[in-house]
Scaffold this motif. Structure first.
Motif, PDB file in Angstrom:
ATOM      1  N   ILE A 132       1.894 -11.649  11.501  1.00  0.00           N
ATOM      2  CA  ILE A 132       2.208 -11.024  10.219  1.00  0.00           C
ATOM      3  C   ILE A 132       0.936 -10.482   9.566  1.00  0.00           C
ATOM      4  N   GLY A 133      -0.157 -11.249   9.654  1.00  0.00           N
ATOM      5  CA  GLY A 133      -1.433 -10.770   9.132  1.00  0.00           C
ATOM      6  C   GLY A 133      -1.919  -9.526   9.856  1.00  0.00           C
ATOM      7  N   LEU A 134      -1.694  -9.478  11.161  1.00  0.00           N
ATOM      8  CA  LEU A 134      -2.110  -8.330  11.958  1.00  0.00           C
ATOM      9  C   LEU A 134      -1.392  -7.063  11.514  1.00  0.00           C
ATOM     10  N   TYR A 135      -0.103  -7.171  11.271  1.00  0.00           N
ATOM     11  CA  TYR A 135       0.663  -5.986  10.879  1.00  0.00           C
ATOM     12  C   TYR A 135       0.410  -5.597   9.428  1.00  0.00           C
ATOM     13  N   THR A 136       0.107  -6.562   8.589  1.00  0.00           N
ATOM     14  CA  THR A 136      -0.312  -6.226   7.225  1.00  0.00           C
ATOM     15  C   THR A 136      -1.611  -5.427   7.268  1.00  0.00           C
ATOM     16  N   GLY A 137      -2.539  -5.867   8.129  1.00  0.00           N
ATOM     17  CA  GLY A 137      -3.796  -5.143   8.289  1.00  0.00           C
ATOM     18  C   GLY A 137      -3.604  -3.766   8.882  1.00  0.00           C
ATOM     19  N   LEU A 138      -2.671  -3.642   9.832  1.00  0.00           N
ATOM     20  CA  LEU A 138      -2.395  -2.336  10.428  1.00  0.00           C
ATOM     21  C   LEU A 138      -1.869  -1.363   9.387  1.00  0.00           C
ATOM     22  N   LEU A 189       5.317   1.327  11.705  1.00  0.00           N
ATOM     23  CA  LEU A 189       4.249   1.541  10.729  1.00  0.00           C
ATOM     24  C   LEU A 189       3.544   2.881  10.925  1.00  0.00           C
ATOM     25  N   GLU A 190       3.475   3.321  12.164  1.00  0.00           N
ATOM     26  CA  GLU A 190       2.738   4.537  12.486  1.00  0.00           C
ATOM     27  C   GLU A 190       3.540   5.801  12.217  1.00  0.00           C
ATOM     28  N   PRO A 235       7.672   7.199   3.241  1.00  0.00           N
ATOM     29  CA  PRO A 235       6.524   8.128   3.212  1.00  0.00           C
ATOM     30  C   PRO A 235       5.221   7.486   2.775  1.00  0.00           C
ATOM     31  N   GLY A 236       5.307   6.365   2.056  1.00  0.00           N
ATOM     32  CA  GLY A 236       4.094   5.691   1.593  1.00  0.00           C
ATOM     33  C   GLY A 236       3.732   4.474   2.404  1.00  0.00           C
ATOM     34  N   GLY A 237       4.342   4.315   3.577  1.00  0.00           N
ATOM     35  CA  GLY A 237       4.057   3.146   4.400  1.00  0.00           C
ATOM     36  C   GLY A 237       5.032   2.020   4.130  1.00  0.00           C
ATOM     37  N   CYS A 238       4.686   0.840   4.616  1.00  0.00           N
ATOM     38  CA  CYS A 238       5.596  -0.301   4.591  1.00  0.00           C
ATOM     39  C   CYS A 238       5.932  -0.735   3.160  1.00  0.00           C
ATOM     40  N   ILE A 239       7.179  -0.587   2.785  1.00  0.00           N
ATOM     41  CA  ILE A 239       7.607  -0.934   1.428  1.00  0.00           C
ATOM     42  C   ILE A 239       7.498  -2.432   1.177  1.00  0.00           C
ATOM     43  N   PHE A 240       7.607  -3.237   2.239  1.00  0.00           N
ATOM     44  CA  PHE A 240       7.570  -4.691   2.069  1.00  0.00           C
ATOM     45  C   PHE A 240       6.158  -5.174   1.756  1.00  0.00           C
ATOM     46  N   THR A 241       5.165  -4.526   2.364  1.00  0.00           N
ATOM     47  CA  THR A 241       3.776  -4.843   2.027  1.00  0.00           C
ATOM     48  C   THR A 241       3.496  -4.485   0.577  1.00  0.00           C
ATOM     49  N   THR A 242       3.976  -3.309   0.170  1.00  0.00           N
ATOM     50  CA  THR A 242       3.800  -2.878  -1.224  1.00  0.00           C
ATOM     51  C   THR A 242       4.479  -3.847  -2.178  1.00  0.00           C
ATOM     52  N   GLN A 273      -2.426  -1.380   6.206  1.00  0.00           N
ATOM     53  CA  GLN A 273      -3.538  -1.003   5.330  1.00  0.00           C
ATOM     54  C   GLN A 273      -4.463  -0.006   6.014  1.00  0.00           C
ATOM     55  N   ALA A 274      -4.766  -0.236   7.290  1.00  0.00           N
ATOM     56  CA  ALA A 274      -5.671   0.662   8.012  1.00  0.00           C
ATOM     57  C   ALA A 274      -5.091   2.065   8.112  1.00  0.00           C
ATOM     58  N   ILE A 275      -3.787   2.153   8.334  1.00  0.00           N
ATOM     59  CA  ILE A 275      -3.139   3.461   8.433  1.00  0.00           C
ATOM     60  C   ILE A 275      -3.063   4.134   7.079  1.00  0.00           C
ATOM     61  N   GLN A 276      -2.586   3.390   6.077  1.00  0.00           N
ATOM     62  CA  GLN A 276      -2.323   3.985   4.766  1.00  0.00           C
ATOM     63  C   GLN A 276      -3.592   4.227   3.949  1.00  0.00           C
ATOM     64  N   LEU A 277      -4.455   3.227   3.893  1.00  0.00           N
ATOM     65  CA  LEU A 277      -5.626   3.323   3.024  1.00  0.00           C
ATOM     66  C   LEU A 277      -6.786   4.041   3.701  1.00  0.00           C
ATOM     67  N   MET A 278      -6.988   3.728   4.971  1.00  0.00           N
ATOM     68  CA  MET A 278      -8.162   4.235   5.658  1.00  0.00           C
ATOM     69  C   MET A 278      -7.889   5.442   6.553  1.00  0.00           C
ATOM     70  N   GLY A 279      -6.612   5.725   6.816  1.00  0.00           N
ATOM     71  CA  GLY A 279      -6.288   6.819   7.723  1.00  0.00           C
ATOM     72  C   GLY A 279      -6.879   6.600   9.111  1.00  0.00           C
ATOM     73  N   ASP A 280      -6.928   5.360   9.542  1.00  0.00           N
ATOM     74  CA  ASP A 280      -7.580   4.986  10.798  1.00  0.00           C
ATOM     75  C   ASP A 280      -6.654   5.252  11.982  1.00  0.00           C
ATOM     76  N   ARG A 281      -6.920   6.294  12.728  1.00  0.00           N
ATOM     77  CA  ARG A 281      -6.080   6.638  13.879  1.00  0.00           C
ATOM     78  C   ARG A 281      -6.261   5.681  15.044  1.00  0.00           C
ATOM     79  N   GLU A 282      -7.335   4.912  15.005  1.00  0.00           N
ATOM     80  CA  GLU A 282      -7.578   3.945  16.079  1.00  0.00           C
ATOM     81  C   GLU A 282      -6.864   2.621  15.829  1.00  0.00           C
TER      82      GLU A 282
END
Length: 203
Positions: free
Chosen positions: A169-175, A100-101, A108-115, A177-186
């Motif tokens: 699965i919920g944890l990785y869905t959240g990860l 995911l990272e 290029p747009g993150g996880c295609i399966f989440t999308t 989103q945090a990377i793609q939407l929020m740009g959260d490096r943490e």
């Protein structure tokens, strides 16, 4: 051109179309795939692209299958040599974070399966069914290793494998989103800390 060369060239062209389809779909969704867009991006005719798939739905399904192969190659296969149970789960979870990272070449747009899950969860049809099957398959694999970890005494005896798989699965869905939407490096570090709690070895 020899028949063997012709078959190989056809296969390479199909792979190019799928690779580009996966990249587009990770950014714009599977509905963002159009024959015209692919033809322009790949320097092909529309008929040339259409000849490999026939319909947009077939193209969407092929993109999902291609993305699934990349996911397996990046996450499942490298973890396969780890000891079954908790060791393999931890290896798999770390590879999933890396996927995911860093997997920006193919996605290029993150996880295609989440999308795709968000895009098709309220629809019927073959594409929605294919997305659901992929998630169900991955969930079963997680549950299998969680059960092995419980049986080996690596996880507490009262661990519910189905519940933990749901949370993973919920944890990785959240990860994603945090990377793609929020740009959260943490977010990757936060995910690792959550995993430490969720997969804490039995005392």
């Amino acid at each position: 051109m020899s028949p063997r060369k012709s078959v190989a060239e056809t296969r390479r062209t199909r792979e190019r179309i799928i690779d580009r389809s996966v990249a587009i779909a990770s950014v714009e969704g599977l509905e963002g795939l159009t024959i015209g867009r692919l033809a322009t991006d790949l320097g092909m005719s529309k008929a040339g692209v259409l000849g490999h798939f026939g319909t947009k739905e077939s193209l969407q399904l092929a993109a999902l299958e291609g993305a699934s192969e990349t996911f397996s190659r990046t996450v499942w296969e490298p973890a396969a040599d780890a000891a079954p149970g908790l060791a393999r789960l931890r290896a798999l979870c770390e590879l999933w974070i890396t996927y995911l990272e860093r997997e920006r070449g193919a996605f290029p747009g993150g996880c295609i399966f989440t999308t795709a899950a968000v895009e098709f969860d309220a629809r019927g049809g073959p594409v929605r069914d294919a997305v659901a099957r992929l998630y169900a398959f991955w969930r079963r694999r997680l549950i299998h290793d969680l059960r092995l970890a419980v049986q080996a005494g690596d996880l507490a005896a009262d661990t519910d494998p189905e519940q933990v798989a749901f949370e993973l699965i919920g944890l990785y869905t959240g990860l994603n989103q945090a990377i793609q939407l929020m740009g959260d490096r943490e977010a990757p570090g936060r995910t690792r800390r959550a995993l430490d709690r969720l997969l804490a070895p039995a005392r």
